[in-house]
Design a protein around this motif. Structure first.
Motif, PDB file in Angstrom:
ATOM      1  N   THR A 279     -28.895  59.102 -79.561  1.00 26.55           N
ATOM      2  CA  THR A 279     -29.730  59.783 -80.427  1.00 26.55           C
ATOM      3  C   THR A 279     -30.819  58.646 -80.438  1.00 26.55           C
ATOM      4  O   THR A 279     -30.888  57.493 -80.477  1.00 26.55           O
ATOM      5  N   ASP A 280     -32.216  59.247 -81.295  1.00 28.30           N
ATOM      6  CA  ASP A 280     -33.147  58.471 -81.438  1.00 28.30           C
ATOM      7  C   ASP A 280     -33.443  58.266 -83.033  1.00 28.30           C
ATOM      8  O   ASP A 280     -34.356  57.672 -83.563  1.00 28.30           O
ATOM      9  N   LYS A 281     -32.464  58.609 -83.930  1.00 29.50           N
ATOM     10  CA  LYS A 281     -32.699  58.734 -85.353  1.00 29.50           C
ATOM     11  C   LYS A 281     -31.310  58.446 -85.823  1.00 29.50           C
ATOM     12  O   LYS A 281     -30.220  58.399 -85.074  1.00 29.50           O
ATOM     13  N   THR A 282     -31.381  57.724 -87.106  1.00 28.85           N
ATOM     14  CA  THR A 282     -30.162  57.404 -87.787  1.00 28.85           C
ATOM     15  C   THR A 282     -30.231  57.914 -89.208  1.00 28.85           C
ATOM     16  O   THR A 282     -31.632  57.959 -89.749  1.00 28.85           O
ATOM     17  N   VAL A 283     -29.316  58.054 -89.855  1.00 33.42           N
ATOM     18  CA  VAL A 283     -29.277  58.563 -91.210  1.00 33.42           C
ATOM     19  C   VAL A 283     -28.204  57.748 -92.045  1.00 33.42           C
ATOM     20  O   VAL A 283     -27.167  57.672 -91.603  1.00 33.42           O
TER      21      VAL A 283
ATOM     22  N   LEU B 143     -31.805  65.632 -85.817  1.00 32.28           N
ATOM     23  CA  LEU B 143     -32.251  66.455 -86.990  1.00 32.28           C
ATOM     24  C   LEU B 143     -33.347  67.381 -86.547  1.00 32.28           C
ATOM     25  O   LEU B 143     -34.330  66.918 -85.699  1.00 32.28           O
TER      26      LEU B 143
ATOM     27  N   ASP C 147     -25.340  53.531 -90.629  1.00 33.61           N
ATOM     28  CA  ASP C 147     -26.416  54.335 -90.007  1.00 33.61           C
ATOM     29  C   ASP C 147     -25.944  55.309 -88.999  1.00 33.61           C
ATOM     30  O   ASP C 147     -25.584  54.974 -87.896  1.00 33.61           O
TER      31      ASP C 147
ATOM     32  N   ASP D 220     -33.827  68.420 -90.915  1.00 32.50           N
ATOM     33  CA  ASP D 220     -34.442  67.318 -91.709  1.00 32.50           C
ATOM     34  C   ASP D 220     -34.655  67.915 -93.264  1.00 32.50           C
ATOM     35  O   ASP D 220     -35.300  68.534 -93.601  1.00 32.50           O
TER      36      ASP D 220
END
Length: 360
Positions: free
Chosen positions: A313-317, A328, A323, A152
């Motif tokens: 995954t449970d996140k994106t950037v 992270l 996205d 992060d």
């Protein structure tokens, strides 16, 4: 005699045909009766090993040598091979090296980009060949990256700023950031400003110098810090240096003015030289990113993708185009009080090495 010979000859032919038919029939039934499938025949060619390509920006820094070694060991432990190439800050070379790995049919490509924008070409070339791309630690921009594995990075910036604000809640701040071409440098700065901006707005903190460091090179950070000191007549109360390399340049400039150890300085990467500066008192803190966890996580996901398995995954950037699915990990602030319990306890550096200059 002639008739007997002909009959005997025909009988021989029939015998051979029957033998061949029996062998074929037996082979066909063998797959259902415990016989080895053709693929398991030891005389057949072995199944090709999976190959993971690792394209590194550089191996000129201690940090990336650790990543390479840990990543390679983790991939090999999972039964795959690794093709490692490092461009040492040359964009054209990194693209050419990636093309070379793609042409050799790597099953997945892991990239630490030198230039976040330029490296989009690597993703495009890999996808044309049906090869998926993992962006390792640094995010590739404006590209259809398949996965991003990092820390992060905004949190890194927050930890740096929080460490200084706790020591210097008011005063003149200098920001010596990373390379403008590295998206991580911008993420670090966003995190820093989340902490600093309210204090700037209130008038408690004045940012008197703010500059990116070309190529992340300590010599460029040294030059930037000298400029900052001259412009402010040494009236600088705190310095946020984006990583330990730039922190080394900052401390060098402060030492020339006999200010090393009196002006707090941040860093990142927990390099040995930085750890030694922390125990000596010339650097305030660093941000430890447990590289073993990063390398082993990325290695496991790379092999999984090479096998054609789906990664969730449970996140994106957002990388200015899509996205990107992201993993992270959490960074850790390290200072004089917890250095033994973090980087030394993890075996990242030995206590003997970290305290060498102090103990002697």
């Amino acid at each position: 005699m002639k008739q007997s010979f002909k009959q005997s000859g025909l009988a021989g032919v029939f015998t051979v045909l029957l033998t061949l038919l029996s062998a074929c029939s037996s082979g066909g039934q063998g797959a259902g009766s415990g016989a080895k499938p053709a693929a398991e025949d030891p005389n057949q060619a072995a199944v090709r090993e999976l190959v993971v390509g690792l394209s590194l920006d550089t191996l000129l820094e201690e940090r990336w040598k650790k990543d390479r070694d840990l990543f390679k060991a983790a991939v090999e432990k999972l039964g795959a091979k690794v093709d490692v190439q490092a461009a040492n800050g040359d964009d054209a070379k990194q693209i050419a090296q990636a093309e070379n790995m793609i042409s050799k049919h790597v099953d997945v490509l892991v990239v630490v980009p030198h230039d976040a924008q330029v490296s989009a070409a690597i993703v495009a070339k890999a996808h044309q060949a049906g090869v998926k791309v993992i962006s390792y630690d640094r995010l590739i921009l404006n590209a259809d990256v398949d996965l991003y594995v990092s820390f992060d990075n905004e949190k890194v910036g927050e930890l740096q700023a929080e460490a200084l604000v706790s020591k210097v809640p008011r005063g003149n701040y200098v920001l010596i950031e990373g390379a403008d071409t590295d998206n991580n440098a911008h993420m670090f700065k966003r995190g820093q400003m989340k902490v600093l901006q309210p204090l700037v707005d209130r008038g408690d903190i004045q940012i008197v110098y703010d500059q990116f460091t070309k190529e992340w090179k300590p010599v460029n950070a040294l030059a930037n810090m000298k400029t900052a000191l001259a412009a402010n007549r040494d009236a600088i109360d705190a310095v946020i240096a984006a990583n330990d390399g730039t922190a080394g340049g900052v401390v060098g400039a402060l030492a020339e003015r006999r200010l090393a150890g009196t002006t707090p300085v941040t860093g990142m990467d927990a390099e040995l030289a930085a750890a030694q500066r922390i125990v000596e008192g010339t650097q305030t803190m660093t941000v430890y990113k447990p590289i073993r966890k990063l390398a082993e996580t990325a290695a496991a996901l790379a092999v999984q993708m090479a096998e054609g398995k789906k990664v969730s995954t449970d996140k994106t950037v957002f990388n200015k185009k899509i996205d990107v699915p992201a993993i992270l990990l959490e960074p850790i602030a390290v200072n004089r009080t917890n250095i033994d319990a973090t980087i030394i306890a993890d075996g990242f550096h030995s206590r003997e090495d970290v305290y060498r200059n102090v103990d002697n």
